[in-house]
Motif scaffolding. Sequence first.
Motif, short mmCIF file in Angstrom:
data_model
loop_
_atom_site.label_atom_id
_atom_site.label_comp_id
_atom_site.label_asym_id
_atom_site.label_seq_id
_atom_site.Cartn_x
_atom_site.Cartn_y
_atom_site.Cartn_z
N HIS A 1 80.48 -6.01 1.70
CA HIS A 1 80.11 -7.41 1.81
C HIS A 1 80.01 -7.74 3.30
N ILE A 2 78.86 -8.20 3.73
CA ILE A 2 78.55 -8.34 5.15
C ILE A 2 78.39 -9.80 5.54
N ASP A 3 78.92 -10.16 6.71
CA ASP A 3 78.63 -11.44 7.36
C ASP A 3 77.78 -11.14 8.59
N TYR A 4 76.64 -11.82 8.71
CA TYR A 4 75.80 -11.59 9.89
C TYR A 4 75.19 -12.91 10.35
N VAL A 5 74.65 -12.90 11.56
CA VAL A 5 74.11 -14.12 12.15
C VAL A 5 72.59 -14.12 12.06
N SER A 6 72.05 -15.20 11.56
CA SER A 6 70.60 -15.39 11.47
C SER A 6 70.28 -16.76 12.05
N GLU A 7 69.55 -16.79 13.15
CA GLU A 7 69.21 -18.04 13.84
C GLU A 7 70.45 -18.91 14.09
N GLY A 8 71.54 -18.27 14.50
CA GLY A 8 72.76 -18.99 14.82
C GLY A 8 73.63 -19.35 13.63
N LEU A 9 73.21 -19.03 12.42
CA LEU A 9 73.97 -19.33 11.22
C LEU A 9 74.65 -18.07 10.70
N HIS A 10 75.88 -18.21 10.21
CA HIS A 10 76.56 -17.10 9.56
C HIS A 10 76.13 -17.06 8.09
N VAL A 11 75.50 -15.97 7.71
CA VAL A 11 75.01 -15.80 6.33
C VAL A 11 75.59 -14.51 5.76
N LYS A 12 75.46 -14.36 4.45
CA LYS A 12 76.10 -13.24 3.75
C LYS A 12 75.06 -12.28 3.19
N GLY A 13 75.52 -11.06 2.96
CA GLY A 13 74.68 -10.06 2.34
C GLY A 13 75.52 -8.89 1.85
#
Length: 282
Positions: free
Chosen positions: A4-16
């Motif tokens: 389960h990954i947390d990553y940054v997309s355009e300054g937002l923390h999103v999950k994958g």
Amino acid sequence: MIYHIDYVSEGLHVKGYLGLPPQLPRSSAHEMSKAFNAIHGVSIIGTLACSLNKDTIREGFSGSTAPKLPLVLYCRGGIGRIGAVRLKWVEEFAAQGYAVFAPAYRGNEGGEGRDEFGGADTMDVISAIEWLSRISWIDNSRIHLLGFSRGAINAAVAAALSPHVSKMILWSGVSDLAQTYEERIDLRRMMKRVIGGTPTKFPERYLLRSPIHYAARIRCPVLIVHGTRDEQVLVEHSYRMLDKLQEQGHQPEAHLYEGLGHHFPPPQHAAAINRMFDWLKK
């Protein structure tokens, strides 16, 4: 193993979710997971054990170290809890010998921001491709997209904008969101709320969420998978996408399944996955 990954997309923390092939030696999977520590804005927040039986797993990785892995980036369908990432699919795809990443999209599963049903959330796919392409054990020449249902929007936009995409599969995919608005009366309230209005009021917003709009900018080979009795996304969406790609000089392939709906029964689903991965491996 699924991470389960947390990553940054355009300054937002999103999950994958990232799935690794179950054929990998556990020591290799452990070493691979360490690579995340070196990527700014990406972290593992949990792990899930694989639950597949041995009959589902294709042979491979007989050596002590694994080769660079091809990647499938699986773009889920639906919105919110409806159509959430199918972890069983992540496992099934990984069992083919691939690394698999599935963005949950912003605003879902505790991620920041708001899912716009193929709007700014498409950047969550492109952002993931960028950091995944920098991982040493990912084969940059074999980064593939799979867009299921609404995920066809996210996949098509990413294929049009990212130079890293090698092949793309659109499975039961939407091709024209204005057409979806007309066909799916049950989705109209959600679409007006999320997109801001109707196709008549905001035609450009629906156009920018329609894969056929990006056909001229898609450079990679495309496979289309669809059941002919799909009542959620009519097979006409795939016919239109095929026609549009052909108009642009593409030679897309199609796996059309007579009498099947939006989700295939288990035997046909398994056969479709094997056939799809045979196409990817050509």
